[in-house]
Design an enzyme around this catalytic site. Structure first.
Site, PDB file in Angstrom:
ATOM      1  N   CYS A 276       8.840  35.192  72.273  1.00  0.00           N
ATOM      2  CA  CYS A 276       9.467  35.960  73.346  1.00  0.00           C
ATOM      3  C   CYS A 276      10.435  35.090  74.148  1.00  0.00           C
ATOM      4  O   CYS A 276      11.454  34.675  73.616  1.00  0.00           O
ATOM      5  CB  CYS A 276       8.392  36.597  74.230  1.00  0.00           C
ATOM      6  SG  CYS A 276       9.007  37.944  75.271  1.00  0.00           S
ATOM      7  N   HIS A 360       5.649  39.848  69.794  1.00  0.00           N
ATOM      8  CA  HIS A 360       4.370  39.236  70.162  1.00  0.00           C
ATOM      9  C   HIS A 360       3.374  39.318  69.007  1.00  0.00           C
ATOM     10  O   HIS A 360       2.706  40.337  68.834  1.00  0.00           O
ATOM     11  CB  HIS A 360       3.799  39.929  71.398  1.00  0.00           C
ATOM     12  CG  HIS A 360       4.485  39.559  72.666  1.00  0.00           C
ATOM     13  ND1 HIS A 360       3.955  38.666  73.570  1.00  0.00           N
ATOM     14  CD2 HIS A 360       5.691  39.927  73.165  1.00  0.00           C
ATOM     15  CE1 HIS A 360       4.796  38.512  74.582  1.00  0.00           C
ATOM     16  NE2 HIS A 360       5.858  39.270  74.354  1.00  0.00           N
ATOM     17  N   GLU A 362       0.539  37.991  68.765  1.00  0.00           N
ATOM     18  CA  GLU A 362      -0.839  38.110  69.262  1.00  0.00           C
ATOM     19  C   GLU A 362      -1.165  39.554  69.609  1.00  0.00           C
ATOM     20  O   GLU A 362      -2.339  39.901  69.798  1.00  0.00           O
ATOM     21  CB  GLU A 362      -1.035  37.214  70.484  1.00  0.00           C
ATOM     22  CG  GLU A 362      -0.676  37.822  71.818  1.00  0.00           C
ATOM     23  CD  GLU A 362       0.817  38.020  72.048  1.00  0.00           C
ATOM     24  OE1 GLU A 362       1.184  38.707  73.011  1.00  0.00           O
ATOM     25  OE2 GLU A 362       1.633  37.498  71.262  1.00  0.00           O
TER      26      GLU A 362
END
Length: 388
Positions: A276, A360, A362
């Site tokens: 990001c 992202h 995750e």
């Protein structure tokens, strides 16, 4: 133009162009100004509100049922909500979830965040798309007393996110070690026992679940503040360097972040991985540039194409700036691209284990398609050690 379907609204959202959305207020009382965005995720509102990348933004949730599973401290991405406010279609109902520790309304009130329900979020989302992340003022008054002229002036007076370095506002005050791994049934969050790689993570607004993914990939993580120098990073003798997510204008944060990254790249051969804002910081350090997007990408259903394998990943995104792929210099390869608008979503150096993605991996919330990137980072550190 005002929209007031309620006999006594207790909250209003005022756009800089004078458009007013009335609704029912909940959470804290008062008023706030921010940039307005929309998020299309169906789940994970708590993770979204506590994601440091949302600093300076009020989030409109396009999914109508927000708050029905309550909140739990385990799901916080940082200690307190960071998003400036919340806009939802329906007033939140009572929580129904075995993990819920608190109702959304009380949680927002206790954490000082204003929210408004009963808003036509489809109409509002269309306005965001057309106006491009408008500046807004959000007010909550149980008596329903609003000074619309003052609120419009406040919205118009908001400086916007361009030129704002918000990473300094959300970064850690001092370094710390992270060893908590990803949540797993039935144990919950476990502590790592034998990490293989020493990683320094630069905290531009790091989500806890990113740190958990690093720990679950065998990384002994030391987190440093956003303003850490290359000397401070290298003092920990890391096997790799991680650049975290975060809020604000990457060009502003880059004033101090880019020199550090360039020194790491120029003086070491360490693997570097960014997510990001960290992706944008790496691109700037390599000679690229970033641009402000019209309304950004915020959601958990964004398709991204891996340009090297041809595979499509469904990803979680939260960014209002993007890397200009045309600005990337020779030796830097574009690896991923959004299938929504063709914007850049990943880069790597052609001859070194240095890479980053705009989305992202995750998730939290979102799909797990891209967890392999953490494993790739660990594999790069393994390979680096094997060469020594």
């Amino acid at each position: 133009m005002a929209q007031n379907p309620l006999s006594k609204p207790t909250a209003c959202l005022v756009l800089a162009d004078g458009t007013v959305f009335y609704g029912t207020g909940f959470g804290a009382t008062g008023q706030t100004v921010a940039e307005l965005c929309f998020n299309t995720a169906m789940t994970g509102y708590q993770e979204i509100m506590t994601d440091p990348s949302y600093a300076g933004q009020i989030v409109t949730f396009t999914f109508p049922h927000i708050g029905n599973v309550g909140v739990t401290p385990e799901d916080d991405e940082t200690t307190d909500p960071v998003a400036a406010g919340m806009v939802v279609k329906w007033d939140p109902t009572a929580a129904s979830n075995w993990r819920a520790a608190e109702e959304l309304k009380g949680w927002l009130a206790r954490r000082g965040r204003i929210a408004i329900g009963g808003v036509d979020t489809r109409r509002l989302t269309r306005a965001i798309r057309q106006q491009g992340a408008p500046h807004v003022a959000l007010a909550h008054d149980p008596e329903g007393k609003f000074d619309l002229a003052a609120l419009i002036a406040a919205a118009r007076g908001f400086a916007g996110l361009e030129g704002m370095d918000l990473a300094k506002d959300v970064t850690c005050a001092q370094s710390y070690r992270w060893d908590e791994m990803r949540w797993a049934w039935p144990e919950g969050y476990a502590r790592q026992e034998a990490p293989k790689h020493k990683v320094v993570a630069i905290d531009y607004g790091a989500k806890r679940n990113i740190l958990r993914c690093l720990a679950s990939s065998g990384c002994d993580v030391t987190v440093l503040p956003a303003t850490a120098t290359a000397a401070e990073v290298l003092a920990h003798a890391p096997d790799g360097v991680f650049l975290s997510n975060g809020p604000g204008d990457p060009a502003a944060t880059g004033e101090y972040a880019v020199p550090m990254i360039r020194e790491i790249l120029d003086t070491t051969s360490l693997p570097v991985f960014g997510i990001c804002l960290g992706h944008q910081m790496l691109a700037l350090a390599l000679g690229g540039r970033t641009v402000k997007m019209n309304h950004g990408h915020h959601g958990a259903n964004h398709p991204v194409k891996d340009l090297e394998t041809g595979k499509v990943e469904i990803t979680s995104m939260n960014h209002g700036f993007a890397v200009d792929a045309q600005s990337l210099p020779e030796g830097v390869v574009e690896t991923h691209r959004s299938l929504f608008d063709g914007s850049n979503c990943g880069i790597r150096m052609s001859e070194r284990p240095v890479f980053s993605v705009q989305y992202h991996p995750e998730a939290s919330p979102g799909p797990q398609d891209s967890f392999y990137l953490f494993e790739r980072f660990a594999a790069a550190m393994d390979a680096q050690k094997a060469e020594v």
